[in-house]
Design a protein around this motif. Structure first.
Motif, short mmCIF file in Angstrom:
data_model
loop_
_atom_site.label_atom_id
_atom_site.label_comp_id
_atom_site.label_asym_id
_atom_site.label_seq_id
_atom_site.Cartn_x
_atom_site.Cartn_y
_atom_site.Cartn_z
N PHE A 139 0.83 -1.21 0.00
CA PHE A 139 0.00 0.00 0.00
C PHE A 139 0.86 1.25 0.00
O PHE A 139 0.59 2.23 -0.70
CB PHE A 139 -0.92 0.04 1.22
CG PHE A 139 -2.16 -0.77 1.04
CD1 PHE A 139 -2.71 -1.47 2.10
CD2 PHE A 139 -2.80 -0.84 -0.19
CE1 PHE A 139 -3.86 -2.23 1.94
CE2 PHE A 139 -3.95 -1.59 -0.36
CZ PHE A 139 -4.48 -2.29 0.70
N GLN A 141 3.76 1.56 -1.19
CA GLN A 141 4.36 1.71 -2.51
C GLN A 141 3.36 2.34 -3.48
O GLN A 141 3.73 3.14 -4.34
CB GLN A 141 4.82 0.33 -3.03
CG GLN A 141 5.81 0.38 -4.15
CD GLN A 141 7.15 0.94 -3.72
OE1 GLN A 141 7.32 1.52 -2.66
NE2 GLN A 141 8.14 0.77 -4.57
N MET A 142 2.10 1.98 -3.31
CA MET A 142 1.06 2.60 -4.12
C MET A 142 1.03 4.10 -3.88
O MET A 142 0.93 4.90 -4.81
CB MET A 142 -0.30 2.03 -3.72
CG MET A 142 -1.00 1.29 -4.82
SD MET A 142 -2.38 0.38 -4.19
CE MET A 142 -3.66 1.58 -4.33
N TYR A 144 3.45 5.86 -2.87
CA TYR A 144 4.66 6.42 -3.47
C TYR A 144 4.45 6.72 -4.95
O TYR A 144 4.77 7.81 -5.43
CB TYR A 144 5.83 5.46 -3.28
CG TYR A 144 7.05 5.81 -4.11
CD1 TYR A 144 7.36 5.11 -5.26
CD2 TYR A 144 7.87 6.88 -3.74
CE1 TYR A 144 8.47 5.46 -6.01
CE2 TYR A 144 8.97 7.23 -4.50
CZ TYR A 144 9.26 6.51 -5.64
OH TYR A 144 10.35 6.85 -6.39
N PHE A 145 3.90 5.74 -5.67
CA PHE A 145 3.71 5.96 -7.10
C PHE A 145 2.68 7.06 -7.35
O PHE A 145 2.81 7.85 -8.28
CB PHE A 145 3.28 4.66 -7.79
CG PHE A 145 4.43 3.74 -8.02
CD1 PHE A 145 4.50 2.50 -7.41
CD2 PHE A 145 5.47 4.11 -8.85
CE1 PHE A 145 5.57 1.65 -7.62
CE2 PHE A 145 6.55 3.27 -9.07
CZ PHE A 145 6.60 2.04 -8.44
N ILE C 232 9.28 -5.36 -4.02
CA ILE C 232 8.00 -4.97 -3.44
C ILE C 232 6.87 -5.40 -4.35
O ILE C 232 5.81 -5.84 -3.89
CB ILE C 232 7.98 -3.46 -3.18
CG1 ILE C 232 9.14 -3.12 -2.24
CG2 ILE C 232 6.67 -3.03 -2.59
CD1 ILE C 232 9.27 -1.68 -1.91
N THR C 273 1.29 0.85 -10.78
CA THR C 273 0.47 0.62 -9.59
C THR C 273 -0.58 -0.46 -9.78
O THR C 273 -1.22 -0.87 -8.81
CB THR C 273 -0.29 1.90 -9.20
OG1 THR C 273 -0.80 2.51 -10.37
CG2 THR C 273 0.61 2.86 -8.48
N PHE C 276 -0.61 -3.36 -7.41
CA PHE C 276 -1.02 -3.05 -6.03
C PHE C 276 -2.52 -2.87 -5.94
O PHE C 276 -3.16 -3.24 -4.94
CB PHE C 276 -0.31 -1.79 -5.54
CG PHE C 276 1.18 -1.91 -5.55
CD1 PHE C 276 1.95 -1.11 -6.38
CD2 PHE C 276 1.81 -2.83 -4.74
CE1 PHE C 276 3.32 -1.23 -6.40
CE2 PHE C 276 3.18 -2.94 -4.76
CZ PHE C 276 3.94 -2.15 -5.59
N MET C 279 -3.99 -6.12 -5.83
CA MET C 279 -3.79 -6.68 -4.49
C MET C 279 -4.86 -6.19 -3.53
O MET C 279 -5.42 -6.97 -2.75
CB MET C 279 -2.40 -6.32 -3.97
CG MET C 279 -2.12 -6.95 -2.63
SD MET C 279 -0.69 -6.25 -1.85
CE MET C 279 -1.38 -4.73 -1.27
#
Lengths: 332, 401, 295
Positions: A139, A141-142, A144-145, C232, C273, C276, C279
Motif C-alpha cells: 500500500f 508503494q502505491m 509512493y507511485f 516490493i 500501480t 497493487f 492486491m
C-alpha cells in the motif's frame, strides 16, 4: 502471529513483581523521565543546532507513534511512510496553496493521515503477521507511485517553498525560537497522548491482544476493532509528525513516502526498544544523528543502517532502552 | 553535518604575500551528487573545477582567501536543502555552486533567497530557475530545458526529422521536456504523431518502444533522463528500432551517459550540450589542464560551468571589494564573462548565463580516435536563440514593457 | 496519447508477449519467495538483493574470469545459493524459535547491507552486459521483432518453474520437505536431517532468485538498485497468489505480468500501480489470496 515482545526479549514483562500501572498516576520513574525530557527539550536549542533538534523531535514522534502499533499493538507495519509522507504533502499544500495558517495546515495533514489510516487499516488488518507487513508495504508503494505522478505533490520536486506563516495568525514562525517552541509542544503533547493511550483500559486490552489473541477473543473483546483503532491512532500521530516536519523544513518530498523511510522508522524503534515508551525517541535521535554526522560517507549510511539492523535483531532485541529497563528492573 | 575540507588556501600564505588591503575570505560550497547517477557528471570533478578557478584567478595574490567545501546531496531535495541551510547558518558559506538535479536546485534556490546568499547553479536543467522561481540571488549557468529542446528539437527538424513520437517519463520533469520540445518542433514545422508516458523510474521500455515503432515517426524523442534514457537506448538497439530507419533523440543526455552506453550502442544519437572538450583551442587547453588534475577525465559541461561561475564570482568579489550578495550579483550581471570554457558571454537580468549551445551527434566506433573522442559537432546555436527570450519570461525580475 | 481503441491485434500480441516475459521474472521470483516462505515460514526480504547479486555475479564472471553466460546460468545461482546457505545457517537459524517477523527484519537489514555495498563498489549507473552470441539478434514474428534473449527468458523460466513444482510436489525429496515443515520433530525422528534440509531449501530459494538475475543481465542494465524496487512488486504478487501454493505463485506471476503488459498499452501511467490495486481488490474479496490455503 503478531510480533510479540513477550518471548523474554523485551523489557515490559521482565519486571520482577508486576508493577501495575497505578490508577493513582504515573510511576515515579516515569515522572522523572518526563521532567528530564521537558528540561532537555527546553534547553536543547541553546546548545544544539535547533533545526537538527527539530528534525529529531519530529522523527521521535514518528517512531513513538509507530511503536504504538508495533510494540503495544503487536503489528509490524512496513508502510508507515505513506502516512508520514502524505500528511507532509497535505500540510505543505494546505499552507502553500490554500494559505492556511500553520496550525490548520498541520491539522489538515494529520487528518489526511487519519483517513488514509482508516482505509489501509480496514484492508490490511484482514491479514495477520507477515502478510500484514507485506500488505502495508505494498500500500505504501502505491502511495509512493501516486505521489510521483499526482500534480499536487510536485513529483520529484516535491512541494517547495512552503510558507511557515504565522501561528494562529499572530506568532511568526520564521523566528526559529517560535518554530522550535511549536515543534517542542507538539512533540511533548504527542508523547503525553501516547503515554495516556498505553496506560489506559484500551491500552491494557491491546496488550492482552498482543500477548494472547485467542484468549482475548474468548474473553469477548472485538479484536478487529481494537487493532483497527490502534492502527488509526498510530497513523494519525505519524501524520502529525509528518505534517509538522513539512512546516519546519518548508519542503515535502518523495523521500517521505519511500519504503526506505518505512524501514528507517522500524530501525529507530528496534534500536530504541520495541514496546518501551521512551525507546523509540532515543532510537530516532541516534539514527538522525548518525545520518547527520555520517553524511560525508553518504553512501555508507545505508550499509551502516543495515548492520545496525542485523545486530539489533540478532543480539540486541530489547533495544537500548529495553536493556536499560531490564537492568533497572522497571518498565521504560 | 561534517563536510569535507577540500582546500584551505591558508590566510598565512596571503599575509606573507604582504597584501596591502584587508583579506576577504570567501567560502564556496560545492553541493552535488557524489555517489549517485550524477556522480561522474559533477561529483569530485566540480570541486577540482572550483579549485582550478580560484587558482587561475590568482586569488592568493589578490588578497582573497578561498576555501572550498563540498557535500553530497544524494539527489534528494530534503538532504540538499538541509545541507544548504546548515552551511549558511553555521558554516559561513557564502556561495553554493553546482547542484545538479532540478528538485534539489529549486530547494537550494529558495533557501539562498531566504538567507540572502549567492547560488550559482551549474548542474540543473529546470528552466524555472530563471522563470517562475527566479531569484535575485541565483544565476543559472550552463544549460536548461529550453536550450536543450531548442537544440535537439529545432535542429532535428531542420535535419529532416519532422515527425515525432515521445517516450516520456511520467513525472514533472519528463512532462516539461516533452512540452518544451513539442512547442519547438511544431514551431519549426514538424508534427507530433503521438506520445506515451512510462512510469518513472522505468526499467523495461520494450512496450513503449514498440508503440513508438508502430507510429512510424521519423524521430523518437526520449523525454526522460539518466538511467531511463540509457535503458531506452539500449533496448531500442535490442529491438532493432534504429535499423528500421527511425532516429533516437535524447532530450537530456550527458557525455558521461554516452561513455556508459558505449559508442557501439550510442552511435548516431543526437543531443545538445553547452560544452565539449574538443570545440576549440581554448577548450582543449582548459580540458587538458583539468584532466591532469582529475585523473585524465575530460570536464563535463557541468564541471566546466562550475569553473566558469566561480571564476566570474571571484572577479565580481574583487571588483566590488567585498562579498555583499546584492552588490556581487549586480556586478556579475554587469560584467561580461570571459573564460576558456565558454568563451565570452553575459549574465541576463533574470539570472540566465548566456553562451552558445552545440548540437552533437555521437560518433560511431570507427569514427572515434580516442577514449574521449565521442562527439561530432553538427551545429552551433547562438546564445540569443538558445535560451528563452526575455519577452517570454515568467520571471518577476524582468521588467516588461 | 495514442489512439487506444481499435489497437491492431498484432500490436496487442506484441504487448502480450512482452507482458509474458515480465511475468516470467515475477514468476521465478515469487516462486523463490513462496518456496522459502511456504516451507520455512521465513519472509526473505533479501530476495531482491539476491536477484541483483545473481546479475552481478554473471557480470563478474564474464569481466573478471571470462566465463560466459551459459556457465553463469549454473555458477551464479550456485555462488549466490552458497551465500544463502551461510545466511540461513548463521543468521536465520538462531532466530528460528522467535516470531517470524524477526526473520523479516533480519533479511531487511541484510538487503540494506548488500545493496549498499554493491552501490558503493559499483556505482549506481548500470553496467553493460553483452548477451551471448546465441541470444543476440532475434526473430521477426510478423507482429513484432522478438529478441532471442527475451524469448529465452520465457523458455528458461517455464522449465525452471515447472521443474521446481514437480520436484516439490511429486518427488520424495519434496515430500520430505513438505513433511518437515509440518512436523519437523517427527520427520527428524525418522532420521532425516531436518536442519540441513531447511538450510538447503533456503539456499535453493535464493538460487532461484539469482537465476532470475542471470536471465535479467543481458536484458536490463545490471545495477545495484535493480532488486529493491522489484521486490516490493513481487511481494504484492505473492500476496495476491497466496503463499500456500507453489503452483499459485507461478500462475499468478505470469498472469500479473500479462495484466501489467496490457496496462502499459491501454493506460501506461497506471502500469506501476496496477499490481497493487489488484492486491487491494483481492484482499477485499479473498483475503487468503487467489490460491491461498492458509488465511
Amino acid at each position: 502471529m503478531a510480533i510479540t515482545t513477550t518471548t523474554g526479549d523485551a523489557a515490559p514483562r521482565n519486571a520482577t513483581a508486576p508493577t501495575p500501572d497505578h490508577a493513582l498516576g504515573m510511576p515515579a520513574h516515569h515522572k522523572l523521565i518526563f521532567v528530564a525530557l521537558v528540561a532537555f527539550v527546553a534547553v536543547g536549542p541553546f546548545f544544539i543546532y535547533p533545526v537538527f533538534l527539530m528534525n529529531v523531535l519530529c522523527f521521535a514522534l514518528f517512531a513513538s507513534a509507530f511503536n504504538l502499533l508495533l510494540g503495544f499493538g503487536g503489528l509490524l507495519s512496513f508502510g508507515h511512510a505513506a502516512f508520514f509522507g502524505m500528511a507532509s504533502y497535505v500540510s505543505a499544500h494546505a499552507a502553500k496553496v490554500w494559505g492556511l495558517t500553520p496550525e490548520l495546515a498541520i491539522l489538515a495533514g494529520t487528518a489526511a493521515a487519519c483517513v488514509l489510516g482508516v482505509v489501509f487499516g480496514a484492508l490490511a488488518i484482514r491479514r495477520a503477521g507477515i502478510y500484514f507487513a507485506m500488505v502495508t508495504l505494498a500500500f505504501a508503494q502505491m502511495v509512493y507511485f501516486f505521489s510521483l505522478q499526482a500534480p499536487f505533490t510536485g513529483g520529484e520536486d516535491g512541494i517547495q517553498a512552503v510558507p511557515q506563516g504565522a501561528l494562529f495568525g499572530v506568532i511568526h514562525l520564521s523566528d526559529p525560537m517560535a518554530l522550535y517552541a511549536l515543534v517542542a509542544i507538539i512533540f511533548l503533547g504527542g508523547m503525553a497522548l501516547i503515554y495516556r493511550i498505553i496506560h489506559s483500559p484500551f491500552g491494557q486490552v491491546l496488550k492482552a491482544i498482543r500477548d494472547n489473541e485467542p484468549r482475548a477473543v474468548s474473553l469477548g473483546y472485538r479484536v478487529y476493532q481494537y487493532k483497527l483503532t490502534v492502527f488509526v491512532l498510530s497513523a494519525t500521530l505519524t501524520g502529525l509528525a509528518g505534517a509538522t516536519k513539512a512546516i519546519v523544513f518548508q519542503l515535502a518530498s518523495l523521500t517521505d513516502v519511500r519504503w526506505e523511510m518505512s524501514g528507517e522508522v522500524v530501525l529507530m524503534t528496534i534500536l530504541g526498544g520495541i514496546g518501551t515508551i521512551f525507546g523509540p525517541m532515543i532510537g530516532a535521535a541516534i539514527v538522525i544523528g548518525m545520518q547527520n554526522y555520517l553524511a560525508e560517507f553518504g553512501a555508507w549510511v545505508t550499509v551502516i543502517q543495515g548492520v545496525v539492523f542485523v545486530i539489533c535483531v540478532l543480539l540486541f532485541r530489547k533495544g537500548i532502552v529495553g536493556v536499560i529497563g531490564s537492568w533497572a528492573r522497571k518498565p521504560l | 553535518m561534517r563536510l569535507k575540507r577540500i582546500l584551505t588556501m591558508a590566510a598565512a600564505a596571503g599575509l606573507l604575500a604582504g597584501a596591502a588591503h584587508a583579506q576577504t575570505a570567501v567560502k564556496i560550497g560545492v553541493l552535488n551528487d557524489r555517489s549517485g547517477v550524477y556522480a561522474d557528471l559533477s561529483g569530485e570533478g566540480s570541486v577540482v573545477a572550483a579549485r582550478m578557478a580560484a587558482e587561475d584567478f590568482g586569488a592568493e595574490a589578490k588578497g582573497i582567501t578561498v576555501e572550498v567545501v563540498s557535500a553530497d546531496h544524494q539527489n534528494k531535495p530534503d538532504i540538499g536543502s538541509n545541507i544548504a541551510r546548515q552551511w549558511y547558518d553555521t558554516e559561513n558559506v557564502d556561495v553554493i555552486v553546482d547542484v545538479p538535479t532540478s528538485s534539489v536546485a529549486l530547494a537550494v534556490n529558495e533557501i539562498t533567497r531566504e538567507k540572502n546568499k549567492v547560488f550559482l547553479n551549474s548542474g540543473a536543467a529546470s528552466s524555472d530557475l530563471t522563470g517562475k522561481a527566479c531569484s535575485p540571488n541565483t544565476i543559472h549557468w550552463t544549460y536548461d530545458t529550453y536550450a536543450l529542446a531548442q537544440g535537439t528539437g529545432g535542429a532535428m527538424v531542420a535535419q529532416g526529422g519532422d515527425s515525432w513520437f515521445f517516450i516520456t517519463a511520467d513525472y514533472a520533469f519528463g512532462h516539461a521536456l516533452e512540452r518544451d520540445t513539442t512547442a519547438l518542433v511544431q514551431a519549426a514545422g514538424g508534427q507530433i504523431l503521438g506520445s506515451v508516458r512510462h512510469p518513472f523510474p522505468g526499467s523495461d521500455f520494450s512496450s513503449f518502444l514498440l508503440q513508438a515503432q508502430a507510429s512510424g515517426a521519423k524521430v523518437i524523442g526520449m523525454a526522460n533522463a539518466g538511467g531511463d534514457t540509457i535503458n531506452t537506448v539500449k533496448q531500442a538497439a535490442e529491438f532493432g528500432i534504429t535499423q528500421g530507419g527511425q532516429s533516437l533523440a535524447a532530450l537530456l543526455l550527458f557525455i558521461t551517459d554516452v561513455r556508459s552506453l558505449g559508442l557501439a550502442t550510442a552511435q548516431g544519437l543526437i543531443m545538445t550540450e553547452a560544452f565539449y572538450w574538443d570545440i576549440n583551442d581554448q577548450t582543449r587547453e582548459f580540458s587538458r589542464r583539468f584532466a591532469e588534475k582529475h585523473g585524465g577525465a575530460q570536464p563535463t559541461m557541468v564541471q566546466a560551468g562550475v569553473y566558469s561561475s566561480v571564476l566570474h564570482y571571484l572577479k565580481a568579489v574583487e571588483a566590488t571589494g567585498g562579498k555583499d550578495p546584492a552588490a556581487v550579483m549586480a556586478k556579475m550581471k554587469e560584467m561580461p564573462t570571459d573564460d576558456p570554457a565558454f568563451g565570452q558571454g553575459t549574465v541576463r537580468e533574470d539570472g540566465r548565463k548566456m553562451h552558445d549551445m552545440y548540437l552533437f551527434r555521437v560518433k560511431s566506433p570507427d569514427q572515434s580516435k580516442g577514449e574521449w573522442d565521442l562527439y561530432e559537432q553538427l551545429a552551433v546555436i547562438p546564445a540569443e536563440q538558445a535560451f528563452r527570450p526575455l519577452a517570454d519570461s515568467e520571471c518577476p525580475l524582468v521588467k516588461k514593457g | 496519447m495514442f489512439e487506444l481503441l481499435g489497437i491492431p491485434p498484432q500490436a496487442l500480441f506484441g504487448q502480450l508477449l512482452l507482458g509474458l516475459i515480465n511475468g516470467a521474472f515475477y514468476a521465478i521470483l515469487s516462486l523463490g519467495l513462496a518456496v522459502i516462505f511456504g516451507l520455512l515460514n521465513i519472509i526473505n526480504f533479501t530476495h531482491g538483493a539476491q536477484y541483483m547479486m545473481g546479475a552481478f555475479v554473471t557480470w563478474m564472471l564474464l569481466h573478471y574470469f571470462g566465463i560466459g553466460y551459459w556457465w553463469a546460468l549454473l555458477l551464479a545461482p550456485l555462488a549466490v545459493g552458497v551465500t544463502g546457505v551461510l545466511i540461513q545457517r548463521f543468521l536465520l537459524r538462531p532466530l528460528h524459535h522467535l516470531d517470524h517477523l524477526y526473520g523479516l527484519l533480519l533479511t531487511f537489514g541484510l538487503a540494506l547491507i548488500i545493496t549498499g555495498l554493491f552501490r558503493n563498489y559499483f556505482g549506481v549507473s548500470g553496467l553493460p552486459y553483452q548477451a551471448p552470441a546465441l541470444l543476440s539478434g532475434g526473430n521477426n514474428l510478423g507482429f513484432m521483432y522478438l529478441p532471442n534473449s527475451r524469448a529465452w527468458v520465457i523458455v528458461a523460466s517455464l522449465v525452471v518453474c515447472f521443474g521446481t513444482w514437480f520436484m516439490i510436489e511429486r518427488t520424495r525429496l519434496g515430500a520430505y520437505l513438505r513433511a518437515a515443515t509440518e512436523n519437523p520433530t517427527l520427520v527428524q525422528a525418522f532420521g532425516i536431517n531436518v536442519p540441513l534440509l531447511i538450510t538447503l531449501t533456503y539456499g535453493f530459494g535464493v538460487a532461484l532468485a539469482a537465476f532470475a538475475g542471470v536471465l535479467a543481465a543481458p536484458i536490463y542494465s545490471v545495477n545495484p538498485n535493480m532488486g529493491s524496487d522489484l521486490i516490493i512488486v513481487v511481494f504484492a504478487v505473492v500476496v495476491i497468489g497466496g503463499m500456500g501454493s507453489i503452483l499459485g505463485a507461478i500462475l499468478t506471476g505470469f498472469g500479473l505480468g500479462v495484466i501489467e503488459g496490457l496496462t502499459k498499452v491501454f493506460y501506461p501511467e497506471a502500469s506501476a500501480t496496477i499490481i497493487f490495486i489488484i492486491m487491494a481488490l483481492v484482499l477485499l474479496v479473498k483475503p487468503a489470496g487467489l490460491f491461498g490455503r492458509t488465511a
